[in-house]
Design a protein around this motif. Structure first.
Motif, PDB file in Angstrom:
ATOM      1  N   PHE A  35       0.864  -1.117   0.068  1.00 26.24           N
ATOM      2  CA  PHE A  35      -0.155   0.179   0.040  1.00 26.24           C
ATOM      3  C   PHE A  35       0.912   1.273  -0.091  1.00 26.24           C
ATOM      4  O   PHE A  35       0.699   2.163  -0.820  1.00 26.24           O
ATOM      5  CB  PHE A  35      -0.970  -0.110   1.233  1.00 26.24           C
ATOM      6  N   SER A  36       1.973   1.315   0.977  1.00 23.37           N
ATOM      7  CA  SER A  36       2.788   2.468   0.942  1.00 23.37           C
ATOM      8  C   SER A  36       3.471   2.619  -0.372  1.00 23.37           C
ATOM      9  O   SER A  36       3.737   3.753  -0.930  1.00 23.37           O
ATOM     10  CB  SER A  36       3.815   2.381   2.016  1.00 23.37           C
ATOM     11  N   ALA A  37       4.037   1.701  -0.905  1.00 23.67           N
ATOM     12  CA  ALA A  37       4.795   1.643  -2.160  1.00 23.67           C
ATOM     13  C   ALA A  37       3.636   2.156  -3.463  1.00 23.67           C
ATOM     14  O   ALA A  37       4.180   2.865  -4.329  1.00 23.67           O
ATOM     15  CB  ALA A  37       5.258   0.127  -2.665  1.00 23.67           C
ATOM     16  N   ALA A  38       2.456   1.754  -3.365  1.00 28.04           N
ATOM     17  CA  ALA A  38       1.485   2.057  -4.256  1.00 28.04           C
ATOM     18  C   ALA A  38       1.450   3.591  -4.009  1.00 28.04           C
ATOM     19  O   ALA A  38       1.281   4.005  -5.210  1.00 28.04           O
ATOM     20  CB  ALA A  38       0.347   1.444  -4.122  1.00 28.04           C
ATOM     21  N   ILE A  39       1.186   4.107  -3.035  1.00 34.31           N
ATOM     22  CA  ILE A  39       1.282   5.659  -3.101  1.00 34.31           C
ATOM     23  C   ILE A  39       2.441   6.294  -3.463  1.00 34.31           C
ATOM     24  O   ILE A  39       2.413   7.320  -4.342  1.00 34.31           O
ATOM     25  CB  ILE A  39       1.121   5.967  -1.324  1.00 34.31           C
ATOM     26  N   ALA A  40       3.617   5.714  -3.182  1.00 33.59           N
ATOM     27  CA  ALA A  40       4.789   6.307  -3.733  1.00 33.59           C
ATOM     28  C   ALA A  40       4.876   6.128  -5.336  1.00 33.59           C
ATOM     29  O   ALA A  40       5.331   6.981  -6.030  1.00 33.59           O
ATOM     30  CB  ALA A  40       5.919   5.503  -3.146  1.00 33.59           C
TER      31      ALA A  40
END
Length: 502
Positions: free
Chosen positions: A214-219
């Motif tokens: 999820f965090s990587a998708a935001i990035a």
């Protein structure tokens, strides 16, 4: 090595189980937990001595519940052996450790009637790296009997285990580790196998991995916004307040932080008034993913902090039949999570395609700086399409009806293990897809000359470039995708999105 996870000292968390599964911490029973386990086993002995009917102890199991057992003739040793019926792929080392840790954490509550010897024996398998062969097909979700029976069989000196990459008899694996088989008596056999620890163990790993994705998708999305020169208007708090859906504010705020200090926040920076929906609707779609992930986390944490033993054996001297082995809530939470992940995957696929299209992004075709017969990232589109299709397929729900078993006494099942397992695969596929978007968006940023990235997106770009060089001449993309996939798993982008140095 960090301090051990003391099972039974406080509520065990998803992070605790993930730490045990990944070998960062060891598991041990807190003294209070051992006292509770012993008290429950003592209560079982008193109840059985008094002649109380106790399912699986003084009666048969399943359809044989109408059979009365007058003495323990080794029935608890036979319970796991009769349920070693699993087939298909075996649990990975990480999965088996999570499963064993979850079962031990629930035994620590002292409501199972299991003996202290059997409970400690389960932790001994973890501590001495005795890894049972655990086939993962065979559970219907109403108690993960088949996978847990494979573990209990090795604990009792039966079954098979993996030692130095080779499959050996369970007794041999125990001997090589300096352990002795545990004699199962009382309610040990039933307590070790009648639990949803396989479903919940896989669920803990799935949630932990999905948080990183999820965090990587935001990035990745923020880098795509910079490369595409998107309008930030749909992320504005004023726009989102018009329809206050859960999750979208968190996503919009996280994205907005990445752009601070860059020129995308300035007037007239956007190329279009209205961007394609795969960009414009990201707060709503990733917000729905955030909500689904939170729901999966909550139900998994409830499972970790509760007992699913049937019957529960309370220290006060009560045998309590129940249906706490039913995992409908867990199943629905992970079905929903899979569907939410699939929608995010569809948007990622479209953003990647838009960045590669000159008509849409106004960047060189397939993001190749050399256009004379070069491929650029053209054939990566096939990988993206294959990943999105695979994710969409796996997001289809399992059937709500399965063939009844146990002479039709067990006429309902959740298929929780299979549901969590397929959702975990979706997370793995989505991580690869996010890795592709990071790679492609970083290349697009490099080709978009004359822009100033935000402080957050600049850090994200540096992280990508620390693992993957920009593309000039054609080269294999697989190593680059795999490098970013591995980087996501380290949590590097979680720190970056939170505004911390990596």
């Amino acid at each position: 090595m960090s301090p051990p996870v003391l099972l039974g000292a406080s509520l065990v968390t998803i992070s605790d189980i993930a730490d045990i599964a990944d070998g960062r911490r060891v598991a041990a029973f807190a003294p209070a937990a051992e006292a509770r386990i012993a008290a429950s086993a003592d209560a079982l002995g008193r109840l059985a001595q008094a002649g109380e009917r106790i399912y699986g102890v003084t009666t048969g199991l399943g359809a044989a519940v109408d059979t009365t057992l007058t003495h323990d003739d080794g029935v608890q040793m036979r319970v796991p052996l009769a349920r070693c019926v699993g087939v298909g792929r075996s649990a990975t080392l990480r999965e088996w450790r999570a499963i064993a840790a979850v079962r031990a954490a629930r035994l620590a509550q002292g409501r199972s009637g299991a003996s202290l010897a059997a409970s400690r024996g389960l932790l001994d398998l973890l501590a001495h790296d005795v890894r049972p062969v655990v086939p993962m097909i065979g559970s219907l979700g109403e108690g993960d009997l088949a996978p847990l029976a494979a573990i209990a069989a090795v604990l009792s000196g039966q079954g098979q285990a993996i030692v130095d990459g080779h499959i050996v008899p369970g007794a041999e694996a125990l001997a090589q580790a300096g352990l002795k088989p545990v004699g199962l008596a009382g309610k040990d056999g039933l307590a070790l196998v009648s639990s949803n620890a396989a479903s919940v163990g896989l669920a803990t790993l799935c949630v932990a991995d999905a948080e990183l994705v999820f965090s990587a998708a935001i990035a990745a999305c923020s880098l795509s916004f910079e490369a595409y020169r998107c309008s930030l208007a749909p992320l504005a708090a004023e726009a989102l307040r018009l329809r206050p859906l859960p999750g979208q504010d968190e996503v919009a705020a996280a994205l907005g932080r990445q752009f601070e200090g860059g020129d995308l926040v300035g007037q007239g920076a956007a190329r279009r008034l209205q961007d394609p929906l795969s960009f414009r609707c990201v707060a709503q779609v990733l917000g729905a993913m955030r909500v689904a992930l939170d729901a999966a986390r909550r139900i998994t944490e409830i499972e970790l902090g509760s007992s699913d033993d049937n019957p529960a054996i309370l220290a006060e001297g009560v045998s309590l039949p129940n249906a706490n082995f039913d995992t409908t809530h867990l199943t629905l939470a992970f079905e929903t999570l899979g569907l939410a992940l699939a929608r995010s995957a569809a948007m990622i696929g479209e953003r990647v395609m838009k960045l590669m299209s000159p008509a849409s992004s106004e960047l060189p075709r397939f993001l190749s700086p050399l256009q004379n017969g070069r491929n650029g990232y053209a054939t990566v589109q096939k990988t993206v399409s294959a990943l999105v299709a695979d994710i969409q397929h796996r997001s289809n729900p399992m059937p709500a009806f399965v063939v009844p078993v146990a002479d039709r006494v067990e006429d309902y099942a959740t298929m929780a293990t299979a549901v969590v397992e397929k959702t975990a695969v979706i997370v793995e596929r989505l991580r690869l897809l996010v890795a592709v978007e990071l790679m492609v968006a970083a290349q697009a940023v490099d080709l978009r000359t004359g822009i100033a990235l935000g402080a957050g997106t600049a850090q994200i770009h540096r992280i990508v470039r620390s693992a993957v060089a920009g593309l000039s001449e054609d080269r294999p993309a697989t190593p680059d995708i795999e490098a970013l996939d591995a980087l996501i798993a380290t949590g590097a982008f979680t720190l970056a999105v939170a505004g911390k140095d990596v």
